[in-house]
Write a protein that holds these residues in place. Structure first.
Motif, short mmCIF file in Angstrom:
data_model
loop_
_atom_site.label_atom_id
_atom_site.label_comp_id
_atom_site.label_asym_id
_atom_site.label_seq_id
_atom_site.Cartn_x
_atom_site.Cartn_y
_atom_site.Cartn_z
N ILE A 1 59.24 79.61 -18.00
CA ILE A 1 59.14 80.78 -17.11
C ILE A 1 57.69 81.05 -16.74
O ILE A 1 57.36 81.25 -15.57
N PHE A 2 56.80 81.06 -17.72
CA PHE A 2 55.40 81.38 -17.45
C PHE A 2 54.71 80.30 -16.63
O PHE A 2 53.83 80.60 -15.82
N THR B 1 56.01 78.49 -14.28
CA THR B 1 56.50 78.46 -12.90
C THR B 1 56.07 79.69 -12.09
O THR B 1 56.37 79.76 -10.91
N GLN B 2 55.38 80.64 -12.71
CA GLN B 2 54.93 81.83 -12.01
C GLN B 2 53.74 81.50 -11.12
O GLN B 2 52.86 80.72 -11.50
N ASP B 3 53.68 82.13 -9.93
CA ASP B 3 52.58 81.95 -9.00
C ASP B 3 51.45 82.90 -9.39
O ASP B 3 51.67 84.11 -9.52
N VAL B 4 50.26 82.38 -9.57
CA VAL B 4 49.11 83.19 -9.95
C VAL B 4 48.19 83.29 -8.75
O VAL B 4 47.69 82.29 -8.25
N SER C 1 48.28 91.33 -3.14
CA SER C 1 49.49 90.73 -3.71
C SER C 1 49.90 89.42 -3.04
O SER C 1 50.68 88.67 -3.59
#
Length: 148
Positions: free
Chosen positions: A28-29, A31-34, A97
């Motif tokens: 999960i972490f 695949t997150q967009d930063v 954002s």
């Protein structure tokens, strides 16, 4: 017949649950967009002193440049004392954002003002960064707005 649940089985179940949670959270972490503030973070940090100098010069002006938002339009108004001076620069619409929504407009004053309709802006938080030069000196204003 009843099977016994011993401590070894409990430890094995605990380890399996721990490994499953660890792998799940890692996936999960990862695949997150930063989104960083900017892609050129280091280059911009070197130019930050110039921005501080522009902000200090802006504070020394007799009259402020007004950046107003009324729900439908954003108006940027320069005081009448500045009309005869050569003003040029840009207006950066910065969306923290989502950097894909950022855009820049050139300053194009009509009677000391520039009107920008908010129709093209997505709803949410925006930072308007006004970077301009007048009589060879750089100035900087910033205002945060929320489009509803």
């Amino acid at each position: 017949m009843k099977t016994k649940f011993n401590w070894g089985t409990g430890i094995l179940i605990g380890i399996i649950i721990f490994i499953t949670l660890t792998v799940t959270m890692t996936v999960i972490f990862m695949t997150q967009d930063v989104n960083l503030v900017t892609d050129k973070y280091y280059e911009n940090s070197l130019q930050y002193q110039d921005e501080i100098d522009k902000q200090n010069r802006t504070l020394e002006l007799n009259q402020d440049v007004a950046i107003n938002y009324n729900g439908e339009l954003i108006s940027i108004s320069f005081p009448s004392d500045y009309f005869n001076k050569d003003i040029s620069g840009e207006i950066l619409f910065y969306r923290p954002s989502d950097p894909k929504l950022d855009f820049v407009l050139p300053i194009q004053l009509v009677d000391g003002s520039q009107i920008i309709p908010v129709k093209r802006l997505e709803k949410g938080f925006w930072r308007i960064k006004l970077n301009w030069t007048m009589v060879g000196n750089g100035y900087y204003n910033e205002r945060a707005i929320t489009i509803q």
